[in-house]
Design an enzyme around this catalytic site. Structure first.
Site, mmCIF file in Angstrom:
data_model
loop_
_atom_site.group_PDB
_atom_site.id
_atom_site.type_symbol
_atom_site.label_atom_id
_atom_site.label_comp_id
_atom_site.label_asym_id
_atom_site.label_seq_id
_atom_site.Cartn_x
_atom_site.Cartn_y
_atom_site.Cartn_z
ATOM 1 N N VAL A 9 0.852 -1.192 0.000
ATOM 2 C CA VAL A 9 0.000 0.000 0.000
ATOM 3 C C VAL A 9 0.884 1.237 0.000
ATOM 4 C CG1 VAL A 9 -1.747 1.301 1.299
ATOM 5 C CG2 VAL A 9 -1.831 -1.199 1.276
ATOM 6 N N CYS A 10 0.564 2.169 -0.877
ATOM 7 C CA CYS A 10 1.244 3.472 -0.846
ATOM 8 C C CYS A 10 0.188 4.555 -1.038
ATOM 9 C CB CYS A 10 2.362 3.556 -1.875
ATOM 10 S SG CYS A 10 1.824 3.635 -3.580
ATOM 11 N N SER A 11 0.589 5.803 -1.051
ATOM 12 C CA SER A 11 -0.422 6.857 -1.093
ATOM 13 C C SER A 11 -1.223 6.845 -2.387
ATOM 14 C CB SER A 11 0.178 8.226 -0.818
ATOM 15 O OG SER A 11 1.346 8.423 -1.554
#
Length: 102
Positions: A9-11
């Protein structure tokens, strides 16, 4: 070895896609069957339900979400080492995932 599902998960889900590619290459070289994918933080809950990952790995930019995820899911949740992330060290991040799942 059964296939492992690793969720990153990243922004926005963009920066992590290169890391996913490098992790997949490393898994193939090691003969490990893994479904490795990246998603944006805004879509993480839907992907958790859809894909049922074995581990959730958070990019440094969303590390602040770690405790929230840990309180809601029953799989390992780890933050990706900032140096490994910055260097796009897919092999090291994959090792971290595999060690954490064992």
């Amino acid at each position: 070895m059964a296939e492992k599902t690793i969720m990153l998960v990243c922004s926005a889900g963009m920066s992590t896609s290169l890391l996913v590619t490098k992790m997949q290459k490393s898994a193939e070289e090691k003969g490990i069957k893994a479904d490795i994918f990246a998603t944006a933080a805004s879509d993480a809950n839907a992907k958790l339900e859809e894909k049922n990952p074995d581990i959730l790995m958070l990019g440094p930019q969303v590390k602040y979400m770690e405790n929230d995820f840990k309180s809601r899911v029953d799989i390992p949740v780890v933050s990706i080492n900032m140096q490994d992330y910055g260097m796009m060290n897919g092999e090291k991040v994959l090792e971290t995932a595999l060690e954490t799942m064992d």
